[in-house]
Design an enzyme around this catalytic site. Structure first.
Site, PDB file in Angstrom:
ATOM      1  N   ASP A  48      -8.818  -3.026   7.551  1.00  0.00           N
ATOM      2  CA  ASP A  48      -8.759  -3.791   8.798  1.00  0.00           C
ATOM      3  C   ASP A  48     -10.146  -4.126   9.335  1.00  0.00           C
ATOM      4  O   ASP A  48     -10.303  -5.101  10.088  1.00  0.00           O
ATOM      5  CB  ASP A  48      -7.959  -3.020   9.856  1.00  0.00           C
ATOM      6  CG  ASP A  48      -6.490  -2.941   9.477  1.00  0.00           C
ATOM      7  OD1 ASP A  48      -5.940  -1.836   9.447  1.00  0.00           O
ATOM      8  OD2 ASP A  48      -5.912  -4.008   9.178  1.00  0.00           O
TER       9      ASP A  48
ATOM     10  N   HIS B 142      -2.222   1.638  12.883  1.00  0.00           N
ATOM     11  CA  HIS B 142      -1.760   1.034  11.617  1.00  0.00           C
ATOM     12  C   HIS B 142      -2.219  -0.430  11.595  1.00  0.00           C
ATOM     13  O   HIS B 142      -3.400  -0.697  11.741  1.00  0.00           O
ATOM     14  CB  HIS B 142      -0.239   1.217  11.521  1.00  0.00           C
ATOM     15  CG  HIS B 142       0.387   0.872  10.207  1.00  0.00           C
ATOM     16  ND1 HIS B 142      -0.308   0.671   9.053  1.00  0.00           N
ATOM     17  CD2 HIS B 142       1.696   0.685   9.884  1.00  0.00           C
ATOM     18  CE1 HIS B 142       0.540   0.384   8.064  1.00  0.00           C
ATOM     19  NE2 HIS B 142       1.759   0.388   8.544  1.00  0.00           N
TER      20      HIS B 142
ATOM     21  N   HIS C 297      -8.870   6.703   7.250  1.00  0.00           N
ATOM     22  CA  HIS C 297      -7.616   6.405   6.540  1.00  0.00           C
ATOM     23  C   HIS C 297      -6.945   7.727   6.212  1.00  0.00           C
ATOM     24  O   HIS C 297      -7.603   8.698   5.868  1.00  0.00           O
ATOM     25  CB  HIS C 297      -7.892   5.628   5.242  1.00  0.00           C
ATOM     26  CG  HIS C 297      -6.693   4.917   4.727  1.00  0.00           C
ATOM     27  ND1 HIS C 297      -5.746   5.550   3.983  1.00  0.00           N
ATOM     28  CD2 HIS C 297      -6.267   3.650   4.887  1.00  0.00           C
ATOM     29  CE1 HIS C 297      -4.793   4.694   3.658  1.00  0.00           C
ATOM     30  NE2 HIS C 297      -5.076   3.522   4.208  1.00  0.00           N
TER      31      HIS C 297
ATOM     32  N   LYS D 294     -11.527   7.117  19.337  1.00  0.00           N
ATOM     33  CA  LYS D 294     -11.170   6.725  17.974  1.00  0.00           C
ATOM     34  C   LYS D 294     -11.563   5.265  17.862  1.00  0.00           C
ATOM     35  O   LYS D 294     -11.137   4.447  18.677  1.00  0.00           O
ATOM     36  CB  LYS D 294      -9.674   6.884  17.752  1.00  0.00           C
ATOM     37  CG  LYS D 294      -9.284   8.270  17.307  1.00  0.00           C
ATOM     38  CD  LYS D 294      -8.216   8.178  16.252  1.00  0.00           C
ATOM     39  CE  LYS D 294      -7.458   9.458  16.076  1.00  0.00           C
ATOM     40  NZ  LYS D 294      -8.093  10.492  15.297  1.00  0.00           N
TER      41      LYS D 294
ATOM     42  N   HIS E 104       0.820  -1.225   0.000  1.00  0.00           N
ATOM     43  CA  HIS E 104       0.000   0.000   0.000  1.00  0.00           C
ATOM     44  C   HIS E 104       0.847   1.264   0.000  1.00  0.00           C
ATOM     45  O   HIS E 104       0.683   2.138   0.839  1.00  0.00           O
ATOM     46  CB  HIS E 104      -0.969   0.007   1.190  1.00  0.00           C
ATOM     47  CG  HIS E 104      -2.241   0.743   0.865  1.00  0.00           C
ATOM     48  ND1 HIS E 104      -2.653   1.871   1.529  1.00  0.00           N
ATOM     49  CD2 HIS E 104      -3.174   0.523  -0.089  1.00  0.00           C
ATOM     50  CE1 HIS E 104      -3.789   2.312   1.007  1.00  0.00           C
ATOM     51  NE2 HIS E 104      -4.128   1.508   0.026  1.00  0.00           N
TER      52      HIS E 104
ATOM     53  N   ARG F 270     -10.018  -1.276  -0.996  1.00  0.00           N
ATOM     54  CA  ARG F 270      -9.888  -2.725  -0.793  1.00  0.00           C
ATOM     55  C   ARG F 270     -11.085  -3.323  -0.029  1.00  0.00           C
ATOM     56  O   ARG F 270     -11.287  -4.532  -0.008  1.00  0.00           O
ATOM     57  CB  ARG F 270      -8.603  -3.014  -0.014  1.00  0.00           C
ATOM     58  CG  ARG F 270      -7.345  -2.487  -0.697  1.00  0.00           C
ATOM     59  CD  ARG F 270      -6.171  -2.393   0.247  1.00  0.00           C
ATOM     60  NE  ARG F 270      -6.376  -1.337   1.245  1.00  0.00           N
ATOM     61  CZ  ARG F 270      -5.458  -0.995   2.160  1.00  0.00           C
ATOM     62  NH1 ARG F 270      -4.294  -1.634   2.216  1.00  0.00           N
ATOM     63  NH2 ARG F 270      -5.708  -0.035   3.027  1.00  0.00           N
TER      64      ARG F 270
ATOM     65  N   ARG G 173      16.469  11.901   5.557  1.00  0.00           N
ATOM     66  CA  ARG G 173      16.812  12.671   6.754  1.00  0.00           C
ATOM     67  C   ARG G 173      16.121  14.038   6.637  1.00  0.00           C
ATOM     68  O   ARG G 173      16.714  14.978   6.091  1.00  0.00           O
ATOM     69  CB  ARG G 173      18.339  12.824   6.827  1.00  0.00           C
ATOM     70  CG  ARG G 173      18.850  13.212   8.224  1.00  0.00           C
ATOM     71  CD  ARG G 173      18.650  14.661   8.463  1.00  0.00           C
ATOM     72  NE  ARG G 173      19.288  15.080   9.724  1.00  0.00           N
ATOM     73  CZ  ARG G 173      18.772  16.009  10.502  1.00  0.00           C
ATOM     74  NH1 ARG G 173      17.628  16.601  10.185  1.00  0.00           N
ATOM     75  NH2 ARG G 173      19.371  16.367  11.617  1.00  0.00           N
TER      76      ARG G 173
END
Ligand code: SDX
Length: 382
Positions: free
Chosen positions: A323, A224, A272, A266, A189, A281, A367
Site C-alpha cells: 500500500d 488492511h 505486515h 501506527k 495474497h 511486491r 467455525r
C-alpha cells in the site's frame, strides 16, 4: 501454561487453517507465487486479464482462450442502469468503499444465477463482477466531481479502459502500464483478512456476491486495504510542495515520522502480518511509482517517500507494504484518495472469487472455538 487453558492465537496469528492452490506467500524467501508463477514476472509479462484467467483456471490462457475471455469481459463493462440508480441514491459524502459494497450487493440481488453456486455459475458471476467494477469505481469518482458517466470502450484493454472511464480520455501508455502493474500486484495474497472473510461466508454455502460484499467490508479497514488511502493522507498531512527539492521533502518527512513514532502512532503503509523482512511486491510497485514520478516530474513525492521509509527503517526496522508505493502512484495518476481502496477492490475481485470457488469446491463450515472468560454460571434472583 496450565494444561487446561487452551492456547489462544489472537488474530489467528501464525495459524494454518487450510490449504490453497491459488497463491503462495513465502516470508522466508520474501516471494509471492500466483498458481506457481512469481508475481513479478506476471506483472512484467502479462496483462491483468491473463492474470485473472490464471487465478480462476490455474493456467495462463492460450491466445485463443485469452481472446475469448477478453471478448466476454469487454461485453460486460457497462454500468447496469439499476446499479447506477442505486449509486445515485447514495450521498457523495458517503465513503466510496460503501458504494462498492452496495454495488456488489445490488449486482448479486439482480443476477440471474445469484443462488446458483455451481463452478460454471460462479465463474460467470466472477467475470461479470471483474468486468463491471471499473465502471462502478470510475462513475463514483466522476459523480463526486460533478461529471457524467463515461461509457466503456471495447477497443481498449481492461487497464486502459478503466482509466478512460475514470478520466474521460485515454491515458499515456506509461500510466496504463503502471496501473496494470498495480492491478496485478493487488490481485491475490492467500488468506488475508478480506479473502478469509469471503471464505468464511462461502463456507456456510452462501452465494458468491454475499461473500464478495463481506470481503469488501473487511478490505475497507485501514489495517488492511484502507492503508493505501491512509498513506496519501500522511503525505498530505506532511504537505506536498510541487516545487520542493527531493532532499527538502525527505527532511520534512523524516521529522514527521519521528514525531509520529514518538507518539506511538501506527503509520499506515508499513509492516505486515506475514512478511517480516519486506513485502515481496514492493520493489515492483516502487518501480511503477518511479515511472509515474518521472512521467509527471514530481520528485518531491519521491522525497516524501524516501524520507518516511528511512525514518521508519531507522526507528523500528519495519518495511513498507504494497500500500505504501501504490498510494502515491494512484495520486499521480489522478485518482482521488478515497478512490484508492476501491481500486484495490476492483483488482482483488479476482483473488477473492478464486478463493470463493476453491472453498466451495472443497468445503467445510468455518467455525473456530473460543475460550469463555465471562462470569461463572449464575441464576436470576427474582
Ligand atoms: C494489506 O494480510 C495481507 O496479505 C494483507 C495485504 C493483502 O495483499 O491482502 O498484504 C494488504 O493489508 C497490507 C497491510 C496494510 N496495513 C497497514 O499498512 C497498516 C499498518 N500496519 C500495521 O497495522 C501492522 O503492520 C499490520 C496490522 C499490518 C500487521 O500487524 P501485526 O502482524 O498484527 O503486528 P503488530 O501490529 O502486533 O505489530 C508488531 C510490532 C508492534 O510493536 P510493539 O507494540 O510490539 O512495540 O510492530 C509495530 C507494532 O507497534 N508496528 C508498527 C507498524 N506495524 C507494526 N508500528 C508503527 N507503524 C506500523 N505500521
Amino acid at each position: 501454561m496450565n494444561t487446561e487453558e487452551p492456547e489462544i492465537r489472537k488474530g489467528l496469528n501464525g495459524v494454518v487453517v487450510d490449504t490453497t492452490k491459488v497463491s503462495k506467500v513465502n516470508p522466508e524467501t520474501n516471494s509471492l507465487l500466483y498458481r506457481g508463477y512469481p508475481v513479478q514476472e506476471l506483472a512484467e509479462k502479462c496483462s491483468f486479464e491473463e492474470v485473472a484467467y490464471l487465478l480462476w483456471h490455474g493456467e495462463l490462457p492460450t491466445d485463443e482462450q485469452n481472446e475469448e475471455f477478453c471478448k466476454a469481459e469487454r461485453s460486460q463493462r457497462a454500468l447496469e442502469p439499476n446499479v447506477k440508480k442505486l449509486i445515485d441514491l447514495l450521498p457523495t459524502s458517503s465513503h466510496p468503499m460503501d458504494v462498492c459494497r452496495t454495488a456488489a450487493s445490488a449486482m448479486g440481488a439482480s443476477h440471474p444465477k445469484a443462488e446458483d453456486s455451481s463452478r460454471e455459475a460462479n465463474l460467470a458471476k466472477s467475470i461479470s463482477l471483474f468486468a463491471a467494477f471499473p465502471a462502478v469505481v470510475a462513475y463514483d469518482q466522476r459523480r463526486r466531481r460533478g461529471q457524467d458517466v463515461v461509457e466503456p470502450r471495447e477497443d481498449l484493454d481492461y487497464s486502459a479502459n478503466f482509466l478512460y472511464m475514470t478520466f474521460g480520455e485515454e491515458q499515456p501508455p506509461a500510466v496504463v502500464d503502471a496501473f496494470k502493474v498495480s492491478m496485478v500486484l493487488y490481485a491475490e495474497h492467500s488468506f488475508n483478512a478480506s479473502t478469509f472473510t469471503g471464505r468464511v461466508i462461502t463456507s456456510t454455502l452462501a452465494d458468491l456476491h454475499s461473500a464478495v460484499t463481506g470481503a469488501i467490508g473487511a478490505l475497507k479497514g485501514p489495517l488492511h486495504g484502507g492503508a493505501n488511502e491512509a498513506v496519501m493522507d500522511t503525505f498530505e498531512e506532511i504537505g506536498i510542495r510541487k516545487e520542493e527539492s527531493k532532499e527538502d521533502a525527505a527532511a520534512r518527512a523524516k521529522s514527521w515520522m519521528e514525531d509520529a513514532l514518538a507518539q506511538k502512532k501506527k503509520v499506515m503503509g508499513f509492516g505486515h502480518r506475514v512478511y517480516k523482512h519486506g513485502d515481496s511486491r514492493v520493489p515492483t510497485m516502487k518501480a511503477a511509482l518511479d515511472a509515474m514520478v518521472k512521467h509527471y516530474e514530481r520528485d518531491e513525492i519521491l522525497g516524501l517517500y524516501d524520507g518516511l521509509q528511512a525514518a521508519m527503517q531507522e526507528a523500528k526496522d519495519i518495511q513498507p507494504n504494497l500500500d505504501y508505493p501504490t498510494g502515491p502512484a494512484f495520486h499521480l495518476m489522478g485518482f482521488d484518495t478515497p478512490t484508492f481502496t476501491p481500486l484495490f477492490v476492483a483488482s482483488r475481485i479476482t483473488g477473492w472469487t478464486a478463493h470463493i470457488m476453491e472453498q466451495a469446491e472443497d468445503n467445510a463450515l468455518i467455525r473456530p472455538l473460543s475460550a469463555y472468560s465471562g462470569p461463572d454460571e449464575r441464576h436470576v434472583g427474582k
